[in-house]
Scaffold this active site. Structure first.
Site, PDB file in Angstrom:
ATOM      1  N   CYS A  89     -48.638  10.027 -32.001  1.00 37.88           N
ATOM      2  CA  CYS A  89     -47.517  10.844 -31.522  1.00 37.88           C
ATOM      3  C   CYS A  89     -47.371  10.845 -30.005  1.00 37.88           C
ATOM      4  CB  CYS A  89     -47.674  12.286 -31.999  1.00 37.88           C
ATOM      5  SG  CYS A  89     -48.095  12.461 -33.737  1.00 37.88           S
ATOM      6  N   HIS A 384     -38.570  13.552 -35.304  1.00 37.76           N
ATOM      7  CA  HIS A 384     -39.804  13.153 -34.616  1.00 37.76           C
ATOM      8  C   HIS A 384     -40.098  11.678 -34.871  1.00 37.76           C
ATOM      9  CE1 HIS A 384     -43.757  13.012 -33.042  1.00 37.76           C
ATOM     10  NE2 HIS A 384     -44.439  13.537 -34.056  1.00 37.76           N
ATOM     11  N   CYS A 414     -49.118  17.490 -29.551  1.00 40.11           N
ATOM     12  CA  CYS A 414     -50.332  17.205 -30.315  1.00 40.11           C
ATOM     13  C   CYS A 414     -50.249  15.765 -30.814  1.00 40.11           C
ATOM     14  CB  CYS A 414     -50.489  18.178 -31.482  1.00 40.11           C
ATOM     15  SG  CYS A 414     -49.168  18.120 -32.707  1.00 40.11           S
TER      16      CYS A 414
END
Length: 428
Positions: A89, A384, A414
Site C-alpha cells: 500500500c 484504493h 498503513c
C-alpha cells in the site's frame, strides 16, 4: 546539508471501481492518461526528467517494469532511467520518497514520481495441484502410458482458478486477510460497528461535496477509453449512503459479529497519480513555481496482525524528529484502508498507556480534530488502487492545504505486511 525538495505539480486519473472484470485501462494506460496532460502543462520537456519512478503492486505480464514503459510512452526519452517500486500500500509514497532522497542528496534535480494500479486486471491463478497436473501432462510425451496415467488424474476443480487479488490481500506470515487485521484493531480499541459505519458515511459525503464544489479541479484529470468512453470523476462515491443502509450489510471477515463490511472498507479500484519533484536548481532553471516542500519522511514496521497502526508509529516518529506534536499539524491525510483501522489509529494516539508504552511519549499523544482529517473523503469513498494511494494522499494534501490556507500537513498510511509510511509536507 540536504537540499530542499519541492512538489511542483501533480495529477491523477479518476479512481474507477472494479466491477467483476478487467477495466478499460492497464496500469501503464492509467499512468499515461494522467501523465500526458500533466506534462503538457509544464514549461519543460518530458526529456528533462532525470528519472521516472512508479509504484505498482499488481504488475501485469505485458508491462514488466511499468515505470519504464510509461516513461517511454510519455516521451521521456530512451536516455531517462525509470524503475518500479513495490511496498504494498505504500508503493506510491515510496516512489515519492525515493525521488525526494535522490534530489535531497544531489543525485537528481527533476523526477516524475507516482503510482499506478489496475486491480481489476489482477490475474487468475491455478492451484498448485492443478499446476502439477499440467506439468505431468507436459512430461514424457514419448510414453503413451505415462500420458494416459497423467490424464487420468484430472479433476474438474483444476479448472477453477484462484483469484490472485484475494491471495495478494492475505498476509503470507499470519495468513490473515487485511480485513481481519482491521477486525483485530476494532476489538483492541473497542471500535463499534455503528462508529465504523458512521465514519464511512462521512467519507462519502465529503467526497461528494468535493466533487460538487469543484475542489478536485486540476488534481483530477479525465481518462479516455479506447471505445470513446470518458471517465471524469471517481465513480465509487455514494452520496446517498447512510448508516441505516450500511447497517444492513453483513460482516465480510468475521461473521456474524464482525465490524468490517464492504461498506466501511476501502474499495477495490483502478487509478494512477503522478507528482513532479524538483530541486531549487531545477525550479530556477525551468522557471517553476513550487507548491509545497517535502520536509521529511518516515517508515516504520510492526506486527503484521496489527498492520493498521502503521500510521501511528511512522507519524509519531516523524513528529518527534521534527519537534512537533499532533496539534502542530494543520491537516492530515490518513489513508482509509478500513474505517475501523482509521479510528483505531485515532484511539491509539488518545490512549495514554499506548502512547507511553509503544510510542515512548510522556502521556497521550493527543486528539486529531476530525475536521482536519481526510477533509475531502478517502479510500472508502473514492477507492484504493494499492500502488497509487500513497501518491494520491500526498498530492491531495497539498491541494487541500492550498484551498484552506493551511501550511503544514502529514500524509500517512498503513501497509500490508506490518509497516507504515508518513510524509511531512509544508505548503509554500
Amino acid at each position: 546539508m540536504s537540499r530542499p525538495v519541492y512538489i511542483v505539480d501533480g495529477a491523477r486519473t479518476p479512481f474507477l471501481k472494479a466491477r467483476g472484470g478487467p477495466g478499460p485501462f492497464t496500469p501503464v494506460d492509467l499512468a499515461v492518461q494522467c501523465g500526458r496532460p500533466l506534462l503538457l502543462r509544464q514549461k519543460f520537456a518530458p526529456t528533462d526528467f532525470d528519472q521516472v519512478i512508479l509504484g505498482c503492486v499488481n504488475v501485469i505480464a505485458d508491462e514488466a517494469n511499468p515505470a519504464r514503459v510509461a516513461a517511454l510512452r510519455l516521451g521521456c526519452g530512451t536516455q531517462t532511467t525509470a524503475f518500479t517500486v513495490q511496498i504494498n500500500c505504500g508503493s506510491g509514497m515510496q516512489s515519492m520518497n525515493t525521488a525526494y532522497r535522490y534530489i535531497a542528496d544531489g543525485g537528481s534535480d527533476l523526477i516524475l514520481a507516482g503510482g499506478a494500479e489496475a486491480l481489476s486486471h489482477a490475474p487468475l491463478v491455478f492451484r498448485q495441484d492443478a499446476v502439477q497436473w499440467f506439468a505431468a501432462m507436459q512430461g514424457d510425451k514419448t510414453s503413451p502410458l505415462a500420458s494416459l496415467k497423467a490424464a487420468s488424474g484430472f479433476r474438474p476443480d483444476f479448472l477453477k482458478p484462484i483469484i490472485g487479488l484475494e491471495r495478494g490481500l492475505t498476509d503470507p506470515i499470519t495468513d490473515l486477510g487485511m480485513g481481519q487485521t482491521a477486525e483485530i484493531l476494532a476489538h483492541l480499541f473497542s471500535i463499534s460497528r455503528a462508529e465504523a459505519d458512521a465514519y464511512a458515511v462521512e467519507s462519502h459525503k465529503r467526497l461528494a461535496r468535493a466533487q460538487a464544489e469543484g475542489w478536485l479541479k486540476g488534481e483530477l484529470l479525465p481518462a479516455f477509453a479506447k471505445d470513446g468512453t470518458v471517465y471524469s470523476q471517481d465513480d465509487g462515491v455514494r452520496p446517498d449512503s447512510s448508516t441505516e443502509k450500511l447497517a444492513t450489510l453483513k460482516p465480510v471477515f468475521e461473521r456474524p459479529y464482525g465490524k468490517v463490511t464492504a461498506g466501511n472498507s476501502s474499495q477495490i479500484s483502478d487509478g494512477a497519480c503522478w507528482t513532479i519533484l524538483a530541486s531549487q536548481e531545477a525550479v530556477e532553471r525551468h522557471d517553476l513555481i513550487p507548491r509545497a516542500r517535502i520536509v521529511d519522511s518516515q517508515w516504520s514496521a510492526l506486527d503484521p496482525e496489527i498492520m493498521g497502526l502503521g500510521p501511528v508509529l511512522a507519524s509519531t516518529a516523524l513528529l518527534k524528529r521534527n519537534g512537533h506534536g499532533l496539534a502542530d499539524i494543520d491537516l492530515w491525510e490518513l489513508n482509509e484502508a478500513f474505517a475501523a483501522q482509521v479510528m483505531a489509529c485515532l484511539a491509539a494516539w488518545e490512549d495514554e498507556a499506548f502512547s507511553r508504552t509503544i510510542l515512548g511519549l510522556e502521556g497521550a499523544a493527543g486528539r486529531i480534530d476530525p475536521s482536519r482529517l481526510n477533509v475531502d473523503g478517502g479510500a472508502i469513498s473514492l477507492g484504493h488502487p494499492v500502488g497509487t494511494s500513497g501518491t494520491r494522499i500526498a498530492l491531495h494534501l497539498v491541494q487541500a492545504m492550498e484551498r484552506l490556507g493551511l501550511r503544514r500537513g502529514i500524509a500517512t498510511e498503513c501497509i500490508g505486511g506490518g509497516q507504515g509510511g508518513a510524509m511531512l509536507i509544508e505548503r509554500l
